[in-house]
Design an enzyme around this catalytic site. Structure first.
Site, mmCIF file in Angstrom:
data_model
loop_
_atom_site.group_PDB
_atom_site.id
_atom_site.type_symbol
_atom_site.label_atom_id
_atom_site.label_comp_id
_atom_site.label_asym_id
_atom_site.label_seq_id
_atom_site.Cartn_x
_atom_site.Cartn_y
_atom_site.Cartn_z
ATOM 1 N N HIS A 194 8.123 10.848 0.153
ATOM 2 C CA HIS A 194 9.460 10.548 0.426
ATOM 3 C C HIS A 194 9.614 10.535 2.172
ATOM 4 O O HIS A 194 10.719 11.135 2.348
ATOM 5 C CB HIS A 194 10.300 11.086 -0.478
ATOM 6 C CG HIS A 194 10.104 10.988 -1.775
ATOM 7 N ND1 HIS A 194 10.908 10.011 -2.500
ATOM 8 C CD2 HIS A 194 9.312 11.644 -2.707
ATOM 9 C CE1 HIS A 194 10.387 10.093 -3.811
ATOM 10 N NE2 HIS A 194 9.789 10.891 -4.097
ATOM 11 N N ASN A 218 3.802 5.176 -2.799
ATOM 12 C CA ASN A 218 5.145 5.257 -3.276
ATOM 13 C C ASN A 218 6.291 6.159 -2.406
ATOM 14 O O ASN A 218 5.957 7.271 -2.082
ATOM 15 C CB ASN A 218 5.322 5.719 -4.868
ATOM 16 C CG ASN A 218 4.284 5.019 -5.817
ATOM 17 O OD1 ASN A 218 3.563 5.215 -6.558
ATOM 18 N ND2 ASN A 218 4.996 3.664 -5.869
ATOM 19 N N ALA A 219 7.374 5.455 -2.172
ATOM 20 C CA ALA A 219 8.250 6.301 -1.238
ATOM 21 C C ALA A 219 7.478 6.510 0.062
ATOM 22 O O ALA A 219 7.796 7.897 0.598
ATOM 23 C CB ALA A 219 8.896 7.331 -1.986
ATOM 24 N N ARG A 226 -0.462 -3.502 12.495
ATOM 25 C CA ARG A 226 -0.129 -2.753 13.890
ATOM 26 C C ARG A 226 0.459 -1.443 13.749
ATOM 27 O O ARG A 226 0.393 -0.658 14.805
ATOM 28 C CB ARG A 226 0.878 -3.782 14.686
ATOM 29 C CG ARG A 226 0.295 -4.965 15.088
ATOM 30 C CD ARG A 226 1.196 -5.995 16.057
ATOM 31 N NE ARG A 226 0.705 -7.258 16.282
ATOM 32 C CZ ARG A 226 0.568 -8.169 15.530
ATOM 33 N NH1 ARG A 226 1.103 -8.094 14.390
ATOM 34 N NH2 ARG A 226 0.100 -9.565 15.863
ATOM 35 N N GLY A 248 -0.279 1.530 -13.752
ATOM 36 C CA GLY A 248 -0.221 0.127 -13.877
ATOM 37 C C GLY A 248 1.148 -0.333 -13.413
ATOM 38 O O GLY A 248 1.471 -1.549 -13.379
ATOM 39 N N HIS A 250 3.342 1.782 -11.098
ATOM 40 C CA HIS A 250 3.569 2.420 -9.440
ATOM 41 C C HIS A 250 2.869 1.690 -8.532
ATOM 42 O O HIS A 250 3.549 1.654 -7.281
ATOM 43 C CB HIS A 250 3.476 3.879 -9.494
ATOM 44 C CG HIS A 250 4.599 4.652 -10.237
ATOM 45 N ND1 HIS A 250 4.949 4.738 -11.510
ATOM 46 C CD2 HIS A 250 5.662 5.329 -9.446
ATOM 47 C CE1 HIS A 250 6.019 5.554 -11.659
ATOM 48 N NE2 HIS A 250 6.488 5.860 -10.380
ATOM 49 N N ASP A 273 3.657 12.428 -12.576
ATOM 50 C CA ASP A 273 4.784 12.365 -12.180
ATOM 51 C C ASP A 273 5.833 12.330 -13.412
ATOM 52 O O ASP A 273 6.756 11.370 -13.632
ATOM 53 C CB ASP A 273 5.215 11.203 -11.274
ATOM 54 C CG ASP A 273 6.418 11.389 -10.375
ATOM 55 O OD1 ASP A 273 7.090 12.350 -10.534
ATOM 56 O OD2 ASP A 273 7.037 10.093 -9.947
#
Length: 378
Positions: A194, A218-219, A226, A248, A250, A273
Site C-alpha cells: 500500500h 496490488n496497491a 523509466r 485470477g 487481483h 488475503d
C-alpha cells in the site's frame, strides 16, 4: 507411539516421490524412510491411498474466515474459528491479519494472538499488521482516516508480541529509515505494501531491512520503462520475498508468470488475503461500516474496489498449477517452504524433513484437501 504415513506421493527435498514412509512421534517428523524400516512395522500405520503428502500450507495474510473478520473480533475465540476454517483448506499455519485500525484494536489483536499461541490454538504463528502506516494514494479498501506515521509508542506496540512472528506492512516512504532499522532490530518482519514509493525509495527501504512485499502488484507503484517503481525494485532484488494472490482477479495470470520468471527462485510465495466469506455461506461482510460483497470469487465494494479475497490456500495451489502452469511440487513449496523461509521458520516448518513439525496436508488427485495434520494430530 510412532505414526507411519505410508503409500503416499511425498514432497521430499525437491521432488514428489513415491515409496517413502514418513514417521511421526510427539508431533515431530522423526524420519523419512521406506517400508522395510523396522519402525514402520511396529508403528500405527496410516495409509494415504496414493494421495499427495505435502508440507502444510502457511498463509501470511488471513484477514478472516468462517464468517469472522479479525478486525471485528480481535479475540482468541475468533482466531480459533479462523484457523479452524482455513485448516479445512490445507492451511496448517497462518498469520491473522489486522487491516489498518486504531491503536486500541491493534493492542487487542496482539494480546489475542499472544494468548492464542500460549494456549496452543492450532495454526496461529503470529500476527500480520497491515497498516496503519500506509499511503493514502494506494489505500485500497483501507480507511485512510486510520493512517499516520509511527511514533515511539507505535513502535513499542508493534514490537510487543511475546509469542510468534510479527509481520508489519507499511509504506516505506512514510516511515523514516531509522524507524525501519529499529523495527527490524527488534525482531519485526517488515514488508512494503500500500505504497506510492518510487524505485529509489524502495531500494533504500530494502537496504534498511525491508524483507518482503505484500500482495505484489496490488496497491503499489507499477513497473515502468523509466521509473521501475516498487514492482521493479521487488523483482530485481534477490534477497526479498513477494506474496502473490493467485485468484485470477487481483493479478493477470500472464503478469504472474512473468514475475515468477523474473524473481529469484524461492522468493515468491502464495497468500490468500482471505476475508470472512471463506468457509462461510454468507457473502456479505462489513469493513469500517462499508458493505463488501463476494460474487464469483471476488470480494469488492459497491464501487468495485477489491477488498481482500474469497481465496483459500488449496485453491491458490490449484490455480498456480492450472492457471500458471507451475508444477505441483513448486506450487506446494510456494504455499509452504517459501513462506516458512520468509518468516524465519525454515528449521521447523514448511518441509517434510526429520526434525520438522508434522504439519502436513494430504491432497487428492484433483488437488482438493483430503486431510490435514498439525503437530501430528489429524
Amino acid at each position: 507411539m510412532i505414526t507411519a504415513l505410508l503409500n503416499g506421493q511425498v514432497l521430499f527435498d525437491r521432488e514428489i516421490e513415491s515409496e517413502l514412509v514418513v514417521l511421526i512421534e510427539n508431533g515431530i517428523i522423526i524420519a523419512i524412510t521406506d517400508a522395510d524400516d523396522k519402525r514402520v512395522q511396529s508403528a500405527q500405520q496410516h495409509d494415504l491411498g496414493g494421495r499427495y503428502l505435502l508440507p502444510g500450507f502457511i498463509d501470511c495474510q488471513v484477514n478472516g474466515g468462517g464468517g469472522v473478520l479479525f478486525n471485528d473480533a480481535p479475540n482468541v475465540d475468533a482466531l480459533r474459528r479462523i484457523a479452524t476454517t482455513h485448516r479445512r483448506f490445507g492451511t496448517t499455519g497462518l498469520l491473522p491479519t489486522l487491516i489498518s485500525d486504531d491503536s486500541a484494536v491493534m493492542r487487542a489483536a496482539i494480546d489475542a494472538t499472544d494468548a492464542a499461541i500460549a494456549q496452543g490454538v492450532p495454526g496461529i504463528l503470529g500476527i500480520h499488521l497491515e497498516g496503519p502506516y500506509l499511503s493514502p494514494e494506494r489505500k485500497g479498501v483501507h480507511n485512510p482516516a486510520k493512517f499516520h506515521a509511527p511514533d515511539s509508542s507505535d513502535i513499542d506496540l508493534v514490537c510487543s508480541l511475546q509469542n510468534g512472528r510479527t509481520l508489519l506492512t507499511l509504506a516505506p516512504e512514510r516511515v523514516a529509515p531509522e524507524v525501519l532499522h529499529e523495527l527490524v532490530a527488534r525482531g519485526v518482519i517488515v514488508a512494503a505494501g500500500h505504497t506510492a514509493a518510487d524505485y529509489a525509495q524502495t531500494r533504500a527501504a530494502l537496504d534498511a531491512g525491508v524483507r518482503g512485499f505484500t500482495h505484489l502488484f496490488n496497491a503499489m507503484t507499477p513497473l515502468g520503462s523509466r521509473e521501475p517503481g516498487v514492482v521493479g525494485a521487488a523483482l530485481e532484488d534477490k534477497n526479498s520475498w513477494c506474496g502473490l494472490i493467485v485468484d485470477g482477479h487481483h493479478v493477470h495470470p500472464a503478469t504472474l508468470r512473468i514475475a515468477i520468471a523474473a524473481k529469484a527462485k524461492g522468493k515468491m510465495f502464495l497468500v490468500t488475503d482471505a476475508m470472512p466469506p471463506v468457509g462461510s455461506d454468507d457473502p456479505v461482510f462489513y469493513l469500517d461500516g462499508v458493505a463488501i460483497t463476494c460474487r464469483d470469487g471476488i470480494c469488492a465494494t459497491a464501487q468495485g474496489t477489491l477488498a481482500g479475497s474469497a481465496l483459500d490456500m488449496a485453491t491458490a495451489v490449484r490455480n498456480t498449477v492450472g492457471m500458471l502452469g507451475i508444477p505441483l511440487a513448486e506450487a506446494a513449496r510456494m504455499a509452504s517452504t517459501y513462506p516458512a523461509e520468509f518468516l524465519g521458520l525454515q528449521q521447523s516448518h514448511g518441509r517434510i524433513a526429520a526434525g520438522c513439525r508434522a504439519d502436513l496436508v494430504v491432497l487428492n488427485d484433483d488437488l482438493s484437501v483430503h486431510e490435514t495434520w498439525i503437530a501430528g494430530v489429524r
